[in-house]
Design a protein around this motif. Structure first.
Motif, PDB file in Angstrom:
ATOM      1  N   UNK A 210     -11.111  -2.583   4.911  1.00  0.00           N
ATOM      2  CA  UNK A 210     -12.252  -3.442   4.585  1.00  0.00           C
ATOM      3  C   UNK A 210     -12.366  -4.601   5.569  1.00  0.00           C
TER       4      UNK A 210
ATOM      5  N   UNK B 150       4.577  -6.452  -6.953  1.00  0.00           N
ATOM      6  CA  UNK B 150       3.515  -5.501  -6.550  1.00  0.00           C
ATOM      7  C   UNK B 150       4.006  -4.187  -5.979  1.00  0.00           C
ATOM      8  N   UNK B 151       5.236  -4.181  -5.399  1.00  0.00           N
ATOM      9  CA  UNK B 151       5.622  -2.983  -4.674  1.00  0.00           C
ATOM     10  C   UNK B 151       5.947  -1.860  -5.630  1.00  0.00           C
ATOM     11  N   UNK B 152       5.054  -0.913  -5.743  1.00  0.00           N
ATOM     12  CA  UNK B 152       5.363   0.318  -6.454  1.00  0.00           C
ATOM     13  C   UNK B 152       4.391   1.382  -5.990  1.00  0.00           C
ATOM     14  N   UNK B 153       4.562   2.550  -6.512  1.00  0.00           N
ATOM     15  CA  UNK B 153       3.779   3.687  -6.027  1.00  0.00           C
ATOM     16  C   UNK B 153       2.278   3.365  -6.026  1.00  0.00           C
ATOM     17  N   UNK B 154       1.632   3.627  -4.885  1.00  0.00           N
ATOM     18  CA  UNK B 154       0.194   3.399  -4.799  1.00  0.00           C
ATOM     19  C   UNK B 154      -0.163   2.115  -4.088  1.00  0.00           C
ATOM     20  N   UNK B 155       0.789   1.190  -3.945  1.00  0.00           N
ATOM     21  CA  UNK B 155       0.475  -0.103  -3.334  1.00  0.00           C
ATOM     22  C   UNK B 155       0.100   0.060  -1.865  1.00  0.00           C
TER      23      UNK B 155
ATOM     24  N   UNK C 134     -18.731   2.606   1.504  1.00  0.00           N
ATOM     25  CA  UNK C 134     -17.721   3.665   1.394  1.00  0.00           C
ATOM     26  C   UNK C 134     -16.325   3.046   1.355  1.00  0.00           C
ATOM     27  N   UNK C 135     -16.122   1.989   2.181  1.00  0.00           N
ATOM     28  CA  UNK C 135     -14.837   1.287   2.174  1.00  0.00           C
ATOM     29  C   UNK C 135     -14.528   0.688   0.815  1.00  0.00           C
ATOM     30  N   UNK C 136     -15.538   0.080   0.185  1.00  0.00           N
ATOM     31  CA  UNK C 136     -15.326  -0.521  -1.138  1.00  0.00           C
ATOM     32  C   UNK C 136     -14.956   0.559  -2.140  1.00  0.00           C
TER      33      UNK C 136
ATOM     34  N   UNK D 169      -5.902   3.606  -8.863  1.00  0.00           N
ATOM     35  CA  UNK D 169      -4.749   4.513  -8.875  1.00  0.00           C
ATOM     36  C   UNK D 169      -3.460   3.717  -8.943  1.00  0.00           C
ATOM     37  N   UNK D 170      -3.399   2.636  -8.167  1.00  0.00           N
ATOM     38  CA  UNK D 170      -2.199   1.793  -8.133  1.00  0.00           C
ATOM     39  C   UNK D 170      -1.984   1.130  -9.486  1.00  0.00           C
TER      40      UNK D 170
ATOM     41  N   UNK E 276      -3.806   5.633  11.979  1.00  0.00           N
ATOM     42  CA  UNK E 276      -4.083   5.868  10.561  1.00  0.00           C
ATOM     43  C   UNK E 276      -2.993   6.746   9.950  1.00  0.00           C
TER      44      UNK E 276
ATOM     45  N   UNK F  57     -13.479   3.381  -1.563  1.00  0.00           N
ATOM     46  CA  UNK F  57     -12.105   3.770  -1.244  1.00  0.00           C
ATOM     47  C   UNK F  57     -11.118   2.757  -1.826  1.00  0.00           C
ATOM     48  N   UNK F  58     -11.439   1.464  -1.646  1.00  0.00           N
ATOM     49  CA  UNK F  58     -10.565   0.397  -2.141  1.00  0.00           C
ATOM     50  C   UNK F  58     -10.475   0.426  -3.663  1.00  0.00           C
TER      51      UNK F  58
ATOM     52  N   UNK G 208     -12.311   9.424   4.554  1.00  0.00           N
ATOM     53  CA  UNK G 208     -11.130   9.029   5.317  1.00  0.00           C
ATOM     54  C   UNK G 208     -11.381   9.197   6.813  1.00  0.00           C
TER      55      UNK G 208
ATOM     56  N   UNK H 210      -1.638   2.369  -0.468  1.00  0.00           N
ATOM     57  CA  UNK H 210      -3.042   2.693  -0.278  1.00  0.00           C
ATOM     58  C   UNK H 210      -3.935   1.477  -0.526  1.00  0.00           C
ATOM     59  N   UNK H 211      -3.494   0.590  -1.430  1.00  0.00           N
ATOM     60  CA  UNK H 211      -4.283  -0.609  -1.687  1.00  0.00           C
ATOM     61  C   UNK H 211      -4.275  -1.501  -0.446  1.00  0.00           C
TER      62      UNK H 211
ATOM     63  N   UNK I 169     -13.725   6.641   8.084  1.00  0.00           N
ATOM     64  CA  UNK I 169     -13.080   5.341   8.261  1.00  0.00           C
ATOM     65  C   UNK I 169     -12.232   5.330   9.533  1.00  0.00           C
TER      66      UNK I 169
ATOM     67  N   UNK J 187     -21.131   2.093   5.550  1.00  0.00           N
ATOM     68  CA  UNK J 187     -19.700   2.289   5.763  1.00  0.00           C
ATOM     69  C   UNK J 187     -18.914   1.294   4.914  1.00  0.00           C
TER      70      UNK J 187
ATOM     71  N   UNK K 267      -3.653  -0.624   2.506  1.00  0.00           N
ATOM     72  CA  UNK K 267      -4.342   0.129   3.525  1.00  0.00           C
ATOM     73  C   UNK K 267      -5.856  -0.033   3.413  1.00  0.00           C
ATOM     74  N   UNK K 268      -6.362   0.076   2.207  1.00  0.00           N
ATOM     75  CA  UNK K 268      -7.825  -0.019   2.075  1.00  0.00           C
ATOM     76  C   UNK K 268      -8.300  -1.449   2.287  1.00  0.00           C
ATOM     77  N   UNK K 269      -7.434  -2.434   1.979  1.00  0.00           N
ATOM     78  CA  UNK K 269      -7.836  -3.819   2.264  1.00  0.00           C
ATOM     79  C   UNK K 269      -7.928  -4.033   3.777  1.00  0.00           C
TER      80      UNK K 269
ATOM     81  N   UNK L 202      -8.409   3.376  -4.832  1.00  0.00           N
ATOM     82  CA  UNK L 202      -6.983   3.210  -4.566  1.00  0.00           C
ATOM     83  C   UNK L 202      -6.384   2.147  -5.469  1.00  0.00           C
ATOM     84  N   UNK L 203      -7.146   1.085  -5.709  1.00  0.00           N
ATOM     85  CA  UNK L 203      -6.617   0.029  -6.564  1.00  0.00           C
ATOM     86  C   UNK L 203      -6.435   0.553  -7.986  1.00  0.00           C
TER      87      UNK L 203
END
Lengths: 294, 382
Positions: free
Chosen positions: B337, B322-327, A101-103, A112-113, B298, A105-106, B275, B329-330, B278, A98, B332-334, A109-110
């Motif tokens: 984790x 840092x604040x712009x489109x996509x941030x 999978x989290x990594x 993409x950002x 979620x 996902x991260x 997703x 989700x970052x 998670x 898991x 969120x994923x942190x 997303x990173x």
């Protein structure tokens, strides 16, 4: 005659794709051999290597950016291990998976950002992307170079594992984690080395892959990653020659299917193969049979 | 000494710690009625485009799907990653069977209006969506359920990819519209609809988990070999868990299609399964209420509370970094984790949120009586 050269061309492409999968598959199979973990993030490390190259080559000449990309990929791979997998070493296997999978996902997303989610074009590396014509077959250098380079790297790796002290330690760890520790092997170092090798090869694989398909996307790592994993299972997970053979089989079959006009099914084929292998011979081509102990 | 203990046990049996079941069920019924009334009331006072309804609808749908995945991962110990495939089957079955004949020409514009020229009523189509997903679950279970943990994960993931490829296959275009999207099928307007459907489905899953089958599932999760030795048919029970999970994931997929008002195979990737997985992890693997709470959290975070991270914010002429489109989700994923690494039990662990639990909590809080049963026991023995 035209048809024949078309098929030869597809076959060559298949071999080349197989070589790229092989380089990724080694990372999977080595990590699985030692940690018993499907490193779902491996495909994304491959993707990250692609982006490193895009950004590095924007300001640096190629002879600096290529080693730099490989170095960054290795650092990324090892830090993923240190941060996300090491704290969970005593945890149940499901937790580590898991975490992987989290990594993944991260990282996606990173990416993409950071990139804004837009596809980036991969820099052209001179010479290897040049087109050559042999007889009636037209192909690029990269197609010919990939299998050769892959085989050279694999032979080097197998020699490393077979004849050096470090390789012996790796084999010991994959046989029995705890006993190896009792024998004075520093497990964490060995695991780090595994990730270094795996990420390095994924970096090389990414350079070869993106020279051929020169668009980098944040989600591009998933499919080659999964296919490489299937290759590793097909060859018998934990076995390096197995992973390489599996990767070539998948690469070639996939291109034959594409050449026959069933592009939709080229991805699905890989998974059908996986399910077939798991039914007929779950330990893969070269895998060791494991018996269940109570 | 032994007599003392026996007495305590007897007392405990006579005076159960919790509430009378009748009272408990009536409280639960009242709370559920209040919840539905609350939603109905919200619908009266807020405009239908309010973000709250999006969160509630999607949250309810994801709850059902997360609970269905939890049945496999948390209660039966089968690490399956095929949920997106089952959802896809459910969504497509529902959509294909309910598009009214008069709109078919427009939807299947590349395939001469398709080959199906009837539309089924919504409940029938939803049931069929679940059944077809369940059937596929049964078929895929035959080969893959013999596999162990990680192989099972990869094989089910592969199954989902195969399904996606088949649905997008050109020759199946007259039925599935290939890679074009399906739309114009009946959808729900009220937020109550997904709540009631998801609620009923989750109730059925709860009943299953608390039955003797559910205990067998848990036994398989805890120790397969021991379970087999106790006479549990491993394969039959695993198959049953998989089919049930697939059935409800299929219904969840149909609900999702209704929510989105259109459905396209391309969206049902492995990322979707990740997703949901998670969500299950955040809620606690093996806790139904945990999965439900986590689904709403979620969805609320990703659709609503963290939205501001995606916009460029300027305070006093200074642009926040840092604040712009996509941030979003970052961040969120942190957070995810962190949960995975440091808070592995998730919100609920394997516990359930229950009226009994709340009652006991308040009783402890106000009267100080009936503290932890462990202490009580120690006191008794002394």
């Amino acid at each position: 005659m035209d048809n024949l050269s078309y098929y030869i061309q597809q076959l060559l492409t298949g071999v080349s794709v197989g070589g790229q999968y092989a380089l990724i598959a080694i990372g999977y199979t080595m990590v699985y051999g030692i940690l018993r973990l499907i490193n779902f993030a491996h495909g994304d490390i491959f993707m990250a290597a692609g982006f490193f190259m895009v950004y590095a080559s924007a300001s640096l000449p190629l002879y600096i950016s290529i080693p730099l990309v490989l170095l960054l990929t290795v650092i990324l791979g090892v830090s993923v291990e240190r941060i996300a997998y090491k704290p969970l070493r005593q945890a149940p296997r499901m937790s580590i998976m898991i975490s992987a999978i989290g990594v993944s996902y991260l990282l996606q997303n990173f990416a993409t950002y950071y990139t804004g989610g837009l596809p980036r074009s991969y820099p052209t590396i001179p010479f290897i992307s040049e087109i050559i014509t042999i007889g009636t077959v037209t192909t690029s250098w990269i197609t010919l170079l990939t299998p050769v380079l892959t085989l050279a790297l694999v032979i080097g790796l197998v020699a490393l594992i077979k004849y050096t002290k470090m390789g012996m330690a790796m084999r010991a760890v994959s046989k029995d984690f705890e006993t190896a520790q009792l024998m004075g092997i520093k497990i964490n170092n060995i695991i780090s080395i595994t990730f270094i090798i795996g990420s390095f090869l994924a970096g090389v694989g990414s350079i070869l892959f993106f020279t051929k398909y020169p668009t980098v996307l944040p989600t591009i790592g998933a499919m080659p990653g999964l296919k490489a994993f299937v290759a590793a299972v097909f060859g018998g997970i934990g076995s390096i020659p197995g992973a390489v053979v599996g990767a070539f089989v998948i690469g070639i079959c996939e291109n034959i299917i594409k050449a026959m006009g069933y592009t939709t099914f080229s991805d699905a084929f890989t998974f059908v193969l996986l399910i077939l292998v798991l039914i007929v011979r779950p330990s893969g081509l070269f895998g060791e049979k494991s018996t269940e102990k109570v | 000494m032994a007599k003392d203990n026996e007495k305590i046990i007897q007392q405990n049996m006579l005076k159960p710690d919790g509430l009378n079941p009748k009272v408990k069920y009536s409280i639960a019924a009242v709370l559920l009625a209040l919840l539905l009334l609350g939603i109905w009331w919200l619908e009266q006072i807020l405009p239908p485009s309010s973000i709250i309804f999006t969160v509630l609808k999607k949250g309810a749908i994801y709850s059902l799907i997360a609970v269905s995945l939890n049945l496999l991962n948390g209660f039966t110990g089968l690490f399956s990653l095929g949920q997106a495939g089952f959802m896809l089957i459910g969504a497509y079955t529902y959509a294909v069977l309910t598009i009214p004949p008069e709109s078919r020409a427009a939807v299947y514009m590349y395939y001469d209006g398709g080959i199906i020229d009837f539309a089924l009523p919504v409940p029938v189509a939803m049931l069929l969506a679940g059944c077809l997903a369940g059937l596929c679950g049964f078929l895929i279970g035959l080969p893959v359920l013999r596999l162990k943990s990680d192989y099972l994960a990869i094989a089910t993931l592969g199954f989902a990819e195969i399904i996606r490829a088949i649905v997008q296959y050109d020759k199946l275009g007259p039925i599935t519209n290939a890679s074009n999207l399906l739309r114009s099928f009946p959808v729900f307007r009220s937020t109550l609809f997904p709540f009631i459907v998801a609620g009923l489905c989750i109730a059925v899953i709860c009943l299953l988990i608390n039955s003797s089958y559910g205990r067998a599932f848990k036994a398989i999760r805890d120790d397969e070999i021991a379970a087999e030795a106790m006479g549990i048919n491993l394969f039959a029970h695993k198959e049953m868990a998989l089919v049930t999970s697939a059935f409800f994931a299929g219904i969840g997929g149909a609900l999702l299609a209704m929510f989105q008002m259109m459905v396209q195979a391309r969206a049902f990737t492995s990322a979707m399964t990740y997703e949901i997985l998670l969500i299950v992890v955040i809620g606690g693997i093996g806790s139904i209420t945990g999965s439900i709470i986590a689904s709403f959290l979620f969805i609320a975070c990703s659709e609503w509370w963290l939205r501001f991270l995606d916009e460029v914010q300027i305070i006093n002429g200074f642009q926040l970094p840092f604040m712009r489109s996509g941030f979003r989700m970052v961040v969120f994923s942190i957070i995810i984790m962190f949960v995975v690494l440091f808070y592995r039990k998730g919100i609920m662990g394997t516990k359930e949120f229950s009226i009994d639990g709340i009652y006991k909590f308040f009783r402890r809080l106000f009267t100080g009586e009936g503290k932890k049963p462990k202490e009580q026991k120690g006191g008794g023995a002394a």
